[in-house]
Design a protein around this motif. Structure first.
Motif, mmCIF file in Angstrom:
data_model
loop_
_atom_site.group_PDB
_atom_site.id
_atom_site.type_symbol
_atom_site.label_atom_id
_atom_site.label_comp_id
_atom_site.label_asym_id
_atom_site.label_seq_id
_atom_site.Cartn_x
_atom_site.Cartn_y
_atom_site.Cartn_z
ATOM 1 N N ARG A 26 0.835 -1.207 0.000
ATOM 2 C CA ARG A 26 0.000 0.000 0.000
ATOM 3 C C ARG A 26 0.866 1.252 0.000
ATOM 4 O O ARG A 26 0.549 2.240 -0.661
ATOM 5 N N GLU A 27 1.942 1.194 0.761
ATOM 6 C CA GLU A 27 2.839 2.351 0.823
ATOM 7 C C GLU A 27 3.387 2.678 -0.554
ATOM 8 O O GLU A 27 3.458 3.842 -0.952
ATOM 9 N N HIS A 28 3.760 1.634 -1.307
ATOM 10 C CA HIS A 28 4.245 1.857 -2.660
ATOM 11 C C HIS A 28 3.132 2.349 -3.575
ATOM 12 O O HIS A 28 3.359 3.207 -4.432
ATOM 13 N N ALA A 29 1.925 1.794 -3.376
ATOM 14 C CA ALA A 29 0.800 2.193 -4.220
ATOM 15 C C ALA A 29 0.373 3.627 -3.954
ATOM 16 O O ALA A 29 -0.183 4.295 -4.819
ATOM 17 N N GLN A 30 0.628 4.109 -2.729
ATOM 18 C CA GLN A 30 0.171 5.437 -2.332
ATOM 19 C C GLN A 30 1.290 6.469 -2.320
ATOM 20 O O GLN A 30 1.128 7.564 -1.797
ATOM 21 N N ARG A 31 2.428 6.116 -2.914
ATOM 22 C CA ARG A 31 3.562 7.039 -2.996
ATOM 23 C C ARG A 31 3.880 7.344 -4.451
ATOM 24 O O ARG A 31 3.854 6.470 -5.310
ATOM 25 N N ASP A 32 4.196 8.597 -4.701
ATOM 26 C CA ASP A 32 4.641 8.995 -6.024
ATOM 27 C C ASP A 32 6.061 8.482 -6.225
ATOM 28 O O ASP A 32 6.961 8.838 -5.453
ATOM 29 N N PRO A 33 6.312 7.640 -7.234
ATOM 30 C CA PRO A 33 7.644 7.044 -7.388
ATOM 31 C C PRO A 33 8.732 8.057 -7.706
ATOM 32 O O PRO A 33 9.903 7.811 -7.420
ATOM 33 N N LEU A 34 8.374 9.204 -8.276
ATOM 34 C CA LEU A 34 9.377 10.195 -8.653
ATOM 35 C C LEU A 34 9.841 11.015 -7.454
ATOM 36 O O LEU A 34 11.043 11.205 -7.243
ATOM 37 N N THR A 35 8.902 11.511 -6.663
ATOM 38 C CA THR A 35 9.241 12.416 -5.557
ATOM 39 C C THR A 35 9.204 11.751 -4.191
ATOM 40 O O THR A 35 9.730 12.294 -3.221
ATOM 41 N N GLY A 36 8.559 10.580 -4.102
ATOM 42 C CA GLY A 36 8.410 9.919 -2.813
ATOM 43 C C GLY A 36 7.293 10.488 -1.959
ATOM 44 O O GLY A 36 7.070 10.051 -0.835
ATOM 45 N N LEU A 37 6.562 11.467 -2.499
ATOM 46 C CA LEU A 37 5.465 12.084 -1.761
ATOM 47 C C LEU A 37 4.216 11.210 -1.809
ATOM 48 O O LEU A 37 4.043 10.410 -2.734
ATOM 49 N N PRO A 38 3.311 11.348 -0.840
ATOM 50 C CA PRO A 38 2.005 10.705 -0.973
ATOM 51 C C PRO A 38 1.347 11.160 -2.268
ATOM 52 O O PRO A 38 1.504 12.313 -2.683
ATOM 53 N N LEU A 56 2.593 17.418 2.393
ATOM 54 C CA LEU A 56 2.765 17.745 0.978
ATOM 55 C C LEU A 56 2.503 16.501 0.157
ATOM 56 O O LEU A 56 3.057 15.430 0.432
ATOM 57 N N LEU A 57 1.635 16.623 -0.856
ATOM 58 C CA LEU A 57 1.305 15.511 -1.743
ATOM 59 C C LEU A 57 1.480 15.949 -3.189
ATOM 60 O O LEU A 57 1.347 17.137 -3.504
ATOM 61 N N ARG A 58 1.749 14.996 -4.056
ATOM 62 C CA ARG A 58 1.814 15.302 -5.486
ATOM 63 C C ARG A 58 0.637 14.642 -6.186
ATOM 64 O O ARG A 58 0.444 13.428 -6.104
ATOM 65 N N LEU A 59 -0.156 15.463 -6.878
ATOM 66 C CA LEU A 59 -1.309 14.935 -7.604
ATOM 67 C C LEU A 59 -0.904 14.336 -8.936
ATOM 68 O O LEU A 59 -1.508 13.404 -9.439
ATOM 69 N N GLY A 60 0.135 14.897 -9.548
ATOM 70 C CA GLY A 60 0.558 14.481 -10.872
ATOM 71 C C GLY A 60 1.023 15.704 -11.646
ATOM 72 O O GLY A 60 0.630 16.836 -11.333
ATOM 73 N N GLY A 61 1.874 15.492 -12.661
ATOM 74 C CA GLY A 61 2.386 16.635 -13.404
ATOM 75 C C GLY A 61 3.095 17.595 -12.464
ATOM 76 O O GLY A 61 3.926 17.205 -11.653
ATOM 77 N N ASP A 62 2.734 18.876 -12.563
ATOM 78 C CA ASP A 62 3.342 19.885 -11.680
ATOM 79 C C ASP A 62 2.350 20.371 -10.633
ATOM 80 O O ASP A 62 2.490 21.468 -10.095
ATOM 81 N N GLU A 63 1.360 19.539 -10.324
ATOM 82 C CA GLU A 63 0.345 19.901 -9.332
ATOM 83 C C GLU A 63 0.637 19.230 -7.988
ATOM 84 O O GLU A 63 0.905 18.023 -7.929
ATOM 85 N N PHE A 64 0.562 20.016 -6.924
ATOM 86 C CA PHE A 64 0.807 19.535 -5.573
ATOM 87 C C PHE A 64 -0.344 19.976 -4.667
ATOM 88 O O PHE A 64 -1.043 20.952 -4.950
ATOM 89 N N ILE A 65 -0.517 19.227 -3.589
ATOM 90 C CA ILE A 65 -1.467 19.601 -2.536
ATOM 91 C C ILE A 65 -0.672 19.833 -1.258
ATOM 92 O O ILE A 65 0.243 19.066 -0.935
ATOM 93 N N ILE A 66 -1.036 20.882 -0.535
ATOM 94 C CA ILE A 66 -0.423 21.125 0.767
ATOM 95 C C ILE A 66 -1.522 21.257 1.810
ATOM 96 O O ILE A 66 -2.525 21.945 1.589
#
Length: 407
Positions: free
Chosen positions: A231-243, A309-319
């Protein structure tokens, strides 16, 4: 990427098995089958050995009543245990159910299915390994016994997998104080989604856990660890390591709950890097990936431990900015976020300048659910980007939209 794990479980119809005769004439039944947990991307094999020495058909008959002696372990015990393991795997497919909840459900059922097991406790360990921070759960039908066990299992528990005879003088003293409630205690380290801990289970029949197979019980926390890891891998962005987006709903729900419980404010911000598309077009996607990793590293340095801090995709982030006392807290933090985004990037000798725009809404002043909060943050982001040429700060508040429209 699929991760190879053990997934075969004993006593299930269709298992391939063979007997290996050892010099002691004690046969082992080796079972193997592949199982898949598709939703979290896990496949693999498990081979479990059940020794004949652990299984007995010895029963005492008194008329039509059949009574088990303490040293009897029947195939029915293993069949029930097998079904419980399968239910753990099936429940693990649902990403919205925490592994801790799955674990507690498993513990309640195993106490019902395996009668000699009388209580089960899950204790959280601090990152430093000691002291033990807090009890997560204690499952026991007898309230009085439960209270006494709780008073004893609170510190100093060995953190290695072990089986203790409570009447053995070499057993730690505080465990021997549980002699009135158990004959033996098994301890298993377990790492779930949000913490690492110890599973402690007690049996009131001498050597029951030993005969059932200490290593067999250990399969349950191991499966849960694999589910948590997947789940941790599924819920982590592989590029940045962010949720990532998958984890967003959980993070936002938990943050809102904390805000309500603490009676504090929380900001939900949607961030977008201005000029990022040009980076990909000019220098290629490797440059874009490096920018995303670099900005993630910069932002993590200026955020507080309570912020997410989370990454949604592309250059979009959530804080998610928690524990706000006033809007000034948002101003201070967003100034740091903006400063990190506008600081010069140097990639392979190329100097790159970026900016950031953000839309923010404040909970609980904005009383919407998760989707509404995110939608309002998105609307505020639109206003932040559309007013970039004349704005005085990098973000726009959703609460200010109406006044901006009026003007």
């Amino acid at each position: 990427m699929a991760q190879n794990i053990f997934g075969a479980l004993p006593w299930k119809s269709g298992f391939r098995y063979k007997h290996k005769i050892k010099p002691t004439s004690a046969a082992s039944v080796v079972l193997a089958q592949t199982m898949s947990v598709h939703r979290i991307g896990i496949t693999g094999n498990l081979s479990i050995q059940w020794h004949d020495s652990m299984i007995s058909t010895n029963v005492k008959s008194a008329g039509t009543h059949t009574e088990r002696t303490f040293d009897v372990i029947t195939t029915r015990d293993y069949q029930r245990f097998n079904k419980l393991l399968i239910s753990v795997i099936n429940n693990g497919e649902n990403l919205h159910v925490e592994t801790e909840k799955i674990f507690n459900q498993f513990c309640k059922k195993i106490l019902r299915e395996l009668g000699p097991l009388k209580w089960s406790s899950l204790v959280e360990i601090s990152d430093a390994g000691h002291p033990l921070q807090r009890e997560r759960s204690l499952i026991c039908e007898n309230a009085q016994i439960k209270s006494k066990i709780r008073s004893l299992i609170n510190k100093g528990i060995p953190e290695k997998a072990a089986l203790y005879d409570l009447f053995d003088p070499t057993t730690p003293m505080f465990l021997r104080m549980l002699q009135d409630y158990a004959q033996e205690v098994a301890i298993f380290p377990v790492r779930l989604e949000r913490f690492k801990g110890l599973w402690i289970v007690g049996s009131n029949e001498p050597r029951y856990i030993e005969k059932f197979g200490f290593e067999n019980l250990a399969v349950a926390p191991r499966i849960l660890e694999i589910i948590a890891s997947a789940r941790e891998h599924a819920q982590r962005d592989p590029l940045t390591g962010l949720p990532n987006r998958t984890f967003l709903h959980y993070c936002l729900t938990e943050a809102r709950s904390r805000s309500v419980r603490k009676k504090t404010q929380m900001a939900v911000g949607l961030l977008d890097l201005d000029g990022f598309k040009m980076i990909n077009d000019t220098y290629g996607h490797k440059a874009g990936d490096w920018i995303l990793q670099e900005i993630t590293s910069r932002w993590k340095k200026v955020l507080r431990s309570s912020d997410t801090l989370l990454r949604l995709g592309g250059d979009e982030f959530i804080i998610l900015i928690e524990d706000l006392k006033s809007i000034n807290d948002v101003n201070r933090l967003m100034k740091r976020v903006h400063a990190q985004a506008t600081e010069l990037f140097v990639y392979n000798g190329h100097k790159i300048q970026l900016d950031v725009s953000a839309g923010i809404t404040i909970f609980p002043h904005d009383t919407g659910d998760n989707d509404i909060l995110l939608d309002h943050a998105d609307q505020a982001l639109y206003w932040a980007k559309s007013s970039k040429s004349k704005r005085q700060r990098c973000y726009f508040l959703y609460s200010d939209i109406n006044s901006s429209v009026a003007s």
